[in-house]
Motif scaffolding. Sequence first.
Motif, PDB file in Angstrom:
ATOM      1  N   VAL A  66       0.852  -1.192   0.000  1.00  0.00           N
ATOM      2  CA  VAL A  66       0.000   0.000   0.000  1.00  0.00           C
ATOM      3  C   VAL A  66       0.884   1.237   0.000  1.00  0.00           C
ATOM      4  N   GLU A  67       0.312   2.323  -0.470  1.00  0.00           N
ATOM      5  CA  GLU A  67       0.963   3.635  -0.328  1.00  0.00           C
ATOM      6  C   GLU A  67       0.222   4.415   0.755  1.00  0.00           C
ATOM      7  N   ALA A  68       0.985   4.887   1.758  1.00  0.00           N
ATOM      8  CA  ALA A  68       0.393   5.661   2.858  1.00  0.00           C
ATOM      9  C   ALA A  68       0.249   7.115   2.423  1.00  0.00           C
ATOM     10  N   LEU A  69      -0.983   7.626   2.545  1.00  0.00           N
ATOM     11  CA  LEU A  69      -1.272   9.008   2.167  1.00  0.00           C
ATOM     12  C   LEU A  69      -1.827   9.733   3.391  1.00  0.00           C
ATOM     13  N   ILE A  70      -1.327  10.957   3.656  1.00  0.00           N
ATOM     14  CA  ILE A  70      -1.721  11.707   4.846  1.00  0.00           C
ATOM     15  C   ILE A  70      -2.957  12.540   4.560  1.00  0.00           C
ATOM     16  N   ARG A  71      -3.817  12.660   5.543  1.00  0.00           N
ATOM     17  CA  ARG A  71      -5.012  13.496   5.473  1.00  0.00           C
ATOM     18  C   ARG A  71      -5.061  14.398   6.705  1.00  0.00           C
ATOM     19  N   TRP A  72      -5.623  15.615   6.497  1.00  0.00           N
ATOM     20  CA  TRP A  72      -5.720  16.591   7.593  1.00  0.00           C
ATOM     21  C   TRP A  72      -7.138  17.091   7.668  1.00  0.00           C
ATOM     22  N   ASN A  73      -7.755  16.869   8.811  1.00  0.00           N
ATOM     23  CA  ASN A  73      -9.117  17.335   9.053  1.00  0.00           C
ATOM     24  C   ASN A  73      -9.072  18.287  10.236  1.00  0.00           C
ATOM     25  N   ASN A  74      -9.088  19.613   9.936  1.00  0.00           N
ATOM     26  CA  ASN A  74      -8.996  20.628  10.987  1.00  0.00           C
ATOM     27  C   ASN A  74     -10.383  20.903  11.555  1.00  0.00           C
ATOM     28  N   GLN A  75     -10.438  21.070  12.868  1.00  0.00           N
ATOM     29  CA  GLN A  75     -11.730  21.259  13.532  1.00  0.00           C
ATOM     30  C   GLN A  75     -12.400  22.583  13.165  1.00  0.00           C
TER      31      GLN A  75
ATOM     32  N   GLN B  18       1.407   0.444  12.364  1.00  0.00           N
ATOM     33  CA  GLN B  18       0.468  -0.304  11.526  1.00  0.00           C
ATOM     34  C   GLN B  18       1.076  -1.638  11.069  1.00  0.00           C
ATOM     35  N   LEU B  19       2.337  -1.629  10.719  1.00  0.00           N
ATOM     36  CA  LEU B  19       3.009  -2.860  10.312  1.00  0.00           C
ATOM     37  C   LEU B  19       3.057  -3.862  11.461  1.00  0.00           C
ATOM     38  N   ILE B  20       3.256  -3.360  12.679  1.00  0.00           N
ATOM     39  CA  ILE B  20       3.265  -4.245  13.853  1.00  0.00           C
ATOM     40  C   ILE B  20       1.890  -4.880  14.028  1.00  0.00           C
TER      41      ILE B  20
ATOM     42  N   LEU C  94       2.753  -7.318   3.648  1.00  0.00           N
ATOM     43  CA  LEU C  94       2.504  -6.151   2.800  1.00  0.00           C
ATOM     44  C   LEU C  94       3.497  -5.039   3.172  1.00  0.00           C
ATOM     45  N   HIS C  95       4.051  -4.386   2.157  1.00  0.00           N
ATOM     46  CA  HIS C  95       4.931  -3.257   2.443  1.00  0.00           C
ATOM     47  C   HIS C  95       4.117  -1.953   2.380  1.00  0.00           C
ATOM     48  N   ILE C  96       4.643  -0.932   3.017  1.00  0.00           N
ATOM     49  CA  ILE C  96       4.014   0.403   3.000  1.00  0.00           C
ATOM     50  C   ILE C  96       4.998   1.369   2.363  1.00  0.00           C
ATOM     51  N   ALA C  97       4.545   2.094   1.350  1.00  0.00           N
ATOM     52  CA  ALA C  97       5.352   3.138   0.706  1.00  0.00           C
ATOM     53  C   ALA C  97       4.993   4.486   1.327  1.00  0.00           C
ATOM     54  N   ILE C  98       5.995   5.186   1.796  1.00  0.00           N
ATOM     55  CA  ILE C  98       5.775   6.511   2.410  1.00  0.00           C
ATOM     56  C   ILE C  98       6.428   7.572   1.540  1.00  0.00           C
ATOM     57  N   ASN C  99       5.738   8.700   1.358  1.00  0.00           N
ATOM     58  CA  ASN C  99       6.267   9.818   0.582  1.00  0.00           C
ATOM     59  C   ASN C  99       7.187  10.658   1.473  1.00  0.00           C
ATOM     60  N   VAL C 100       8.393  10.920   1.000  1.00  0.00           N
ATOM     61  CA  VAL C 100       9.378  11.695   1.748  1.00  0.00           C
ATOM     62  C   VAL C 100       9.721  12.944   0.932  1.00  0.00           C
ATOM     63  N   SER C 101       9.550  14.132   1.560  1.00  0.00           N
ATOM     64  CA  SER C 101       9.851  15.382   0.859  1.00  0.00           C
ATOM     65  C   SER C 101      11.350  15.616   0.817  1.00  0.00           C
ATOM     66  N   SER C 102      11.785  16.550  -0.031  1.00  0.00           N
ATOM     67  CA  SER C 102      13.205  16.864  -0.143  1.00  0.00           C
ATOM     68  C   SER C 102      13.744  17.450   1.161  1.00  0.00           C
ATOM     69  N   VAL C 103      12.918  18.240   1.840  1.00  0.00           N
ATOM     70  CA  VAL C 103      13.349  18.813   3.114  1.00  0.00           C
ATOM     71  C   VAL C 103      13.605  17.713   4.125  1.00  0.00           C
TER      72      VAL C 103
END
Length: 964
Positions: free
Chosen positions: A705-714, A748-750, A760-769
């Motif tokens: 799977v590819e892990a994608l982040i979501r932000w839900n601000n109150q 999650q892997l644990i 199953l492996h997890i792909a995480i997006n890493v920014s240049s910073v």
Amino acid sequence: MKQRQQLDKLSLGDLSLNGFAFLGIFFSFIAFFALQIYWQYNEAKLNFVENTHLLEKRFLLEEQSTETLIKALAHYYSSQVVKSDSDFSHFAQSLIPQHPYIDAFGIAKKLKDSDLNAFIQQQHNRGYESFRIQNKQLFQESSTNFTHDYLAVTQVLPMSPQHSVYLGEDLFSLPTLQHEFANQVEQNSMGLYWLRALMTDQQLVLLNHPIYTSPPSSLTNEERTENVIGSVFLFFNISPFIEQAANSEIAFLESIDLRIDHHPLKHYWPIYRDLSHLSTEDRSLIDSLIFNFFDNFHFTNEISISALRDTIRLKIVANWDQNALDLISATLWGAIGGLLFLLLNFVISVFGTYTKRLFKMQSRLEEILHTSHDAVIITNKSGEILSWNPRCEELFGYHYDEMIGQSLIQLFTQLSENNLQDPVEQKLLKLFSKDSPAGKALTFNEKLLELYLLNRDKKRILVEISYSILSVNDTEEISLFIQDITYQRQTESEIKQLAYYDPLTNLENRVLFKQNFESLLNRPNTPDFSVYFIDLDGFKQINDTLGHSIGDELLKVIARRIVNTIQGAHCPHHICRFGGDEFIILIETADDNLTKVLLERLLLKIQRMIRIDGNEMQVSASIGVTFYPEHGKDMDTLLRHADTAMYEAKGLGKNTYSIYQNEMTEQLSRRLLLEKHLRLALEYNEFSLVYQPQMDLESGQIIGVEALIRWNNQSLGFISPDQFIPIAEESRMIIEIGDWVVDTCIKQLIEWQHTQMDGLHIAINVSSVQFNFAGFVDGVYDKMRKAGLPSNLLEIELTERTVMDNADENVERFNDIRNQGFGLSVDDFGTGYSSLSYLKRFPLSILKIDKSFVDGLPTDDDDISIATAILNLAHSLNINVVAEGVETIEQLLFLKEAKCNYAQGYFISRPLPAKDFEAWLEEKTRCFYQSEEFHLALKKITCSEMEGFEAKTALTKTDLSSDA
């Protein structure tokens, strides 16, 4: 040498003078100190004399009191009808405490020889058995009474053993009293007699007054003689009185001697002696010396007191009170004396050393002139040279003898009244004109002239001249101090260039640009103007790939193009290299047409091809524009809005310009609001992860799977990653957010261990910073190791731009990632500037085809060509390929036929929360080709669509069925 010897002699003279000054100060101090002591002594002596006169007044008061007392006793006794001794005793007893210096009161009975025995018997009957009338020799003045009359003491108060001895004493044994008593009786007067008590060795005064059977005021002299019955008397102890009175008025009393003028003994009697000042016990050596010195200072005064019907002479001696000595005042006076001597010595020294100082000054001036680094020329008022120093010879090339008497103006300059152009030169010429002012009122800055002078070879020398005008023997002389500042001004010019101009492009730097900007704003009538904020597109990639030296040359070319373009407008302007690849232009025009023309020319000239060292390259520019005063009235506001407009131009696709609009500020405000809430998102637990399955196109199995982040601000609700991820990267909050993503994926892997999701492996997006942050990869490895998970379950996914930044360094870093067991994938491949030479060196495990190249499959020829090329390239390098954004079965089947390894997209599954993904995977039994959705999609493909599809993919229904 002679001057040195003279100076040595003067120094020896100074030493002698200093020794003399020291002795003079010492003796002046002593003299003024002693003078102040003498003044204090005289003042104390005057106080002593005044206090002795106070003693005289006190004596007179006591005399009046005592005389009044004796008269009161006589009157009291004479006026009684019954002359009772007890009444008198009671009356007199009350007076004793009020008169401490009265030794005794008493009554003496006047008796004849014929009454003597009867009176003695009467006293015996009263209880005085030992009563006798006799001369007891109590006083030094007593003698034998040869008369037949007696004045016997019958009562005395106080009746103490010391005073009872007076009982029976015949007062007529005192010759003077016996002789005077008859007169006292006739005149009803008081008598006074000086006695010396032999038992106590005290000086007593006997005061007596006759008493009568009737009030004496009504009797004649003869009747008084007939009616007198005796006398009241008192003994006054004069020594304690004088001692106490003197001590209360006079400090440090030493002695008092008394003499009575009409007393038979003409010498002085000692009344008081104080020898305590002679004691040396408990004194230090220094104190003894001081007291012994001041003990020689005495005050002596002799006073005459007409009292008690006689003239009393008192000789009073007192010591000077050393404690009253004001040593501080004396010391101050001594210091004043020393200062006066110093002042006198100073005045004498001024006159005495005047010639010496003149000699020293002349020597120093000559030394200064000969060693000065400045050229010094002395002229008269007409400019004729009177003297100069050796530095002038070095500077101008003329010898001393050649210069004396020459005109400075004609020798060093080409000035005349007809060719004056420079006001500085004009001021120099007027300095030597006949009608010029004295120049003494000029300020320091006005006395500094900077101009060119000529040397012997007629070479121009830039010099700075300061001058002073002095009056010597009523004749004005002008001293010129000349300094060669040619090198200094050249250095200042270089420093100014470094301080105010960019060293690479020679454009204004921020400091100078800010000064010019503010100067324009501070004009009385500020014209309308415009500001261009230029940022180069693609410069960073060229700088990183071709090197900084090529990048610097590129900036020089761009700077020249900008300058040439703006200069063609023929408007006042300022061009600044703001930093890196940013340029700012301030041009004094706000004309819309001219602005449009200039901007279009700038864009065209900047994007023209550039060749540097055999490399052809091309960059473009994004330009933000603001106008004064429409978009701001200060520099910060105008630059901020121009920067905002520049980013808007980049957002429009780059290589364009954008004029600032108020809406841009709203967008910026939105961005700032997002950044504010983003800083609290982790604390408020507002982030979550969703997982999008990745499928093996060959088998249909879900392999990761590819892990994608979501932000839900109150407050703001759901925020798209496209909005907050760039903000997180710019603010570097992406580092903390990335750590949270890694920690969440590991948890999650644990959880998935020993379940159907295990493996199953997890792909995480890493920014240049995040990727460039020191220790990031090692930190992830340590977390996986501590969790007991193999590294291959985590795949690090980087963008193509991140991969190509610092490509040479990244090769080594990518090898470390692969050696630690992590998967390494490149996202959005095909959208950047990947170099095939670097791609071959990168140890990549996955290439991801960007969604933009998948959308047109399988009908768009361009997308088919790009996708096929990427697949062939990756497979030739043994790199697996994942196709992103697969949304239709046609896209999936094409990619499967083209031997694409993996796919992900909405056709397979949307990104799902962990629990939903687990349920989805359980429903699909980990094989998507066996799912109902896949078979329904197959059935919907029409025959015509299948025929077209088969023609492009050469895929048959049989193949599909077998795969299903």
